[in-house]
Scaffold this motif. Structure first.
Motif, PDB file in Angstrom:
ATOM      1  N   TYR A 248       0.885  -1.174   0.000  1.00  0.00           N
ATOM      2  CA  TYR A 248       0.000   0.000   0.000  1.00  0.00           C
ATOM      3  C   TYR A 248       0.923   1.224   0.000  1.00  0.00           C
ATOM      4  CZ  TYR A 248      -4.162   2.806   1.202  1.00  0.00           C
ATOM      5  OH  TYR A 248      -5.200   3.707   1.197  1.00  0.00           O
ATOM      6  N   ASP A 249       1.500   1.516  -1.176  1.00  0.00           N
ATOM      7  CA  ASP A 249       2.576   2.511  -1.283  1.00  0.00           C
ATOM      8  C   ASP A 249       2.156   3.904  -0.807  1.00  0.00           C
ATOM      9  OD1 ASP A 249       4.225   0.560  -2.257  1.00  0.00           O
ATOM     10  OD2 ASP A 249       3.953   1.086  -4.370  1.00  0.00           O
TER      11      ASP A 249
ATOM     12  N   GLU B 207       5.595  -4.774   5.377  1.00  0.00           N
ATOM     13  CA  GLU B 207       6.779  -3.904   5.381  1.00  0.00           C
ATOM     14  C   GLU B 207       6.497  -2.411   5.499  1.00  0.00           C
ATOM     15  OE1 GLU B 207       9.267  -4.947   2.031  1.00  0.00           O
ATOM     16  OE2 GLU B 207       9.790  -6.872   2.911  1.00  0.00           O
ATOM     17  N   PRO B 208       5.978  -1.955   6.644  1.00  0.00           N
ATOM     18  CA  PRO B 208       5.867  -0.511   6.839  1.00  0.00           C
ATOM     19  C   PRO B 208       7.242   0.144   6.656  1.00  0.00           C
ATOM     20  CG  PRO B 208       4.811  -1.691   8.653  1.00  0.00           C
ATOM     21  CD  PRO B 208       5.528  -2.719   7.816  1.00  0.00           C
ATOM     22  N   HIS B 209       7.268   1.292   6.017  1.00  0.00           N
ATOM     23  CA  HIS B 209       8.539   2.021   5.868  1.00  0.00           C
ATOM     24  C   HIS B 209       8.232   3.472   5.565  1.00  0.00           C
ATOM     25  CE1 HIS B 209       7.576   0.541   1.789  1.00  0.00           C
ATOM     26  NE2 HIS B 209       8.118   1.665   1.366  1.00  0.00           N
ATOM     27  N   ASN B 210       9.271   4.218   5.216  1.00  0.00           N
ATOM     28  CA  ASN B 210       9.141   5.639   4.921  1.00  0.00           C
ATOM     29  C   ASN B 210       8.461   6.350   6.107  1.00  0.00           C
ATOM     30  OD1 ASN B 210       9.058   8.074   3.603  1.00  0.00           O
ATOM     31  ND2 ASN B 210       8.372   7.263   1.667  1.00  0.00           N
ATOM     32  N   LYS B 211       7.310   7.014   5.879  1.00  0.00           N
ATOM     33  CA  LYS B 211       6.695   7.752   6.998  1.00  0.00           C
ATOM     34  C   LYS B 211       5.920   6.829   7.936  1.00  0.00           C
ATOM     35  CE  LYS B 211       6.381  12.185   4.722  1.00  0.00           C
ATOM     36  NZ  LYS B 211       5.521  13.040   3.909  1.00  0.00           N
TER      37      LYS B 211
ATOM     38  N   ARG C 275      -9.138 -14.902  15.413  1.00  0.00           N
ATOM     39  CA  ARG C 275      -8.306 -15.204  14.235  1.00  0.00           C
ATOM     40  C   ARG C 275      -6.863 -14.730  14.481  1.00  0.00           C
ATOM     41  NH1 ARG C 275      -9.842 -17.176   9.915  1.00  0.00           N
ATOM     42  NH2 ARG C 275     -12.015 -16.472  10.046  1.00  0.00           N
ATOM     43  N   LYS C 276      -5.907 -15.504  13.957  1.00  0.00           N
ATOM     44  CA  LYS C 276      -4.503 -15.106  14.070  1.00  0.00           C
ATOM     45  C   LYS C 276      -4.258 -13.890  13.176  1.00  0.00           C
ATOM     46  CE  LYS C 276      -3.123 -18.734  16.501  1.00  0.00           C
ATOM     47  NZ  LYS C 276      -3.088 -18.561  17.952  1.00  0.00           N
ATOM     48  N   VAL C 277      -3.675 -12.880  13.759  1.00  0.00           N
ATOM     49  CA  VAL C 277      -3.397 -11.647  13.017  1.00  0.00           C
ATOM     50  C   VAL C 277      -1.900 -11.332  13.129  1.00  0.00           C
ATOM     51  CG1 VAL C 277      -3.930  -9.193  12.760  1.00  0.00           C
ATOM     52  CG2 VAL C 277      -5.736 -10.780  13.476  1.00  0.00           C
ATOM     53  N   ILE C 278      -1.287 -11.199  11.966  1.00  0.00           N
ATOM     54  CA  ILE C 278       0.167 -10.981  11.909  1.00  0.00           C
ATOM     55  C   ILE C 278       0.436  -9.498  11.653  1.00  0.00           C
ATOM     56  CG2 ILE C 278       2.243 -11.555  10.559  1.00  0.00           C
ATOM     57  CD1 ILE C 278       0.941 -14.277   9.964  1.00  0.00           C
ATOM     58  N   MET C 279       1.450  -8.951  12.319  1.00  0.00           N
ATOM     59  CA  MET C 279       1.822  -7.556  12.057  1.00  0.00           C
ATOM     60  C   MET C 279       3.323  -7.334  12.248  1.00  0.00           C
ATOM     61  SD  MET C 279      -0.486  -5.922  15.128  1.00  0.00           S
ATOM     62  CE  MET C 279      -2.104  -6.483  14.623  1.00  0.00           C
ATOM     63  N   GLY C 280       3.855  -6.461  11.390  1.00  0.00           N
ATOM     64  CA  GLY C 280       5.293  -6.194  11.435  1.00  0.00           C
ATOM     65  C   GLY C 280       5.571  -4.716  11.614  1.00  0.00           C
ATOM     66  N   GLY C 281       6.820  -4.398  11.968  1.00  0.00           N
ATOM     67  CA  GLY C 281       7.201  -3.019  12.248  1.00  0.00           C
ATOM     68  C   GLY C 281       7.886  -2.334  11.075  1.00  0.00           C
ATOM     69  N   ASP C 282       8.473  -1.191  11.384  1.00  0.00           N
ATOM     70  CA  ASP C 282       8.998  -0.302  10.337  1.00  0.00           C
ATOM     71  C   ASP C 282      10.311  -0.810   9.723  1.00  0.00           C
ATOM     72  OD1 ASP C 282      10.713   0.201  12.483  1.00  0.00           O
ATOM     73  OD2 ASP C 282      10.081   2.269  12.767  1.00  0.00           O
TER      74      ASP C 282
END
Ligand code: BGC
Length: 362
Positions: A135-136, A174-178, A202-209
């Motif tokens: 989601y650029d 892959e959150p990045h930039n702002k 439900r299993k929910v996956i999340m990653g950092g910056d």
């Protein structure tokens, strides 16, 4: 703490030993080879994913573009299951298939295509991670896209709410930039609250910056929830894994090899970061992407894949190789690549076996 630190040392040494053995004589690994790790490092709950393949470059490129990839067919899911994967990660650029105005309706045709893949995975007893990828616009303008991001997840959560436990969600790749940790975390909390209205467990996956690299683990704080899994990606050393990559500027020179002491030190850094993260947060981890690009010599790709896979397993972390048939191939056309299959510790059907491999004697 001390015990954890010394366990880590053992795992590093073990991986180096096993890798060295594989390098010297790929068939030398025997049943006597000690099992990697085995003991969890912390009391974090375990993740129901051990071996996963990314269905990469299929649905995550810009709408209408081809990134050398092809669309999956049912046979792909059948073969992925047959060779020993338990999970597929399914990256989709959902933001390219939704209205730009509220309520940000997702194109029913995209749901139809995605559902087909979810159905195939389910039929072949695979977990499938529905991943919101690339989601650029959110990365460059988080404030401007926050509501739409939340709106997309309200629809995804509603759409998949009656699916079985084998369907996982991954909120944002892959959150990045702002989209730094402090910016993304409140969004993750809001989205998880919405997801929980319709998908309580439900299993929910999340990653950092920083593209969910290991450095993100220093500060990433996912929302508290017993069914949240944190994720990280590992492409270090980057100049090796992305040699010749057209989307990296300047593109790292190819061919480059993997195997120096400095290269292996990255595996120590991975151990360090993941252990510290799990100790600090108590949240389990999943290695959502790793691999090396096709422009690297195959032998080097296999050596790298083997080393990272072994380290993840020693750390009791499930892994997901990037990217099945595209760009970072594990499978070429209709054939699995034997040395990659071996590097991943998977088992090819005897008829298809065409070379000696560490997996064979592992
Ligand atoms: C991206 C791919 C890329 C890969 C390795 C993924 O998250 O979606 O386009 O090939 O990372 O860089």
């Amino acid at each position: 703490m001390k015990e954890i630190a010394s366990n880590r040392k053992i795992s590093q040494k073990l991986v180096s030993m096993i890798t060295a053995a594989a390098l010297l004589a790929p068939t030398a690994l025997t049943a006597q080879t000690p099992p990697p790790g085995g003991k969890p490092y912390t009391s974090v709950p375990s993740v129901p994913i051990k071996r996963c393949a990314n269905l990469g470059n299929m649905f995550e490129q810009p709408k209408g573009a081809a990134w050398g990839g092809r669309m999956p067919v049912e046979k792909d899911l059948a073969e992925i299951a047959a060779i020993g994967f338990d999970t597929v990660r399914f990256p989709v650029r959902w933001s390219a298939y939704a209205d730009s105005k509220p309520p940000y309706t997702i194109d029913p045709e995209m749901f139809k295509k995605a559902d087909e893949v979810v159905d195939w995975a389910t039929k072949h007893k695979l977990n499938i991670i529905v991943d919101l990828h690339h989601y650029d616009e959110l990365f460059t303008d988080p404030d401007g896209h926050k509501d739409r991001f939340i709106g997309l997840w309200q629809q995804l959560a509603e759409h998949y709410k009656d699916r079985g436990e084998n369907v996982f969600f991954e909120v944002i790749n892959e959150p990045h930039n702002k989209l730094t940790n402090d910016v993304v975390e409140p969004m993750l909390t809001a989205i998880l609250a919405d997801i929980r209205k319709t998908n309580p467990t439900r299993k929910v996956i999340m990653g950092g910056d920083f593209w969910s690299g290991i450095s993100s683990l220093e500060t990433f704080d996912p929302p508290k929830d017993p069914n949240v899994i944190a994720t990280f990606h590992f492409y270090e050393p980057f100049n090796f894994t992305h040699q010749g990559a057209s989307w990296v500027n300047p593109s790292p020179p190819a061919p480059a090899s993997f195997g120096s002491e400095e290269d292996y030190a990255w595996l120590d850094k991975m151990a360090d970061a993941t252990i510290k993260f799990q100790q600090r947060t108590g949240v389990p981890l999943f290695l959502g992407e790793f691999g090396a690009i096709d422009s690297a010599p195959l032998k080097e790709r296999a050596r790298y894949t083997y080393a990272v896979r072994k380290q993840a397993e020693a750390l009791n972390i499930g892994w997901c190789v990037w990217a099945y048939t595209n760009t970072f191939h594990v499978r070429q056309g209709e054939e699995w690549i034997p040395s990659m299959v071996a590097a991943l510790g998977l088992q090819q059907a005897p008829a298809a076996k065409s070379e000696e491999s560490p997996a064979k004697s592992e």
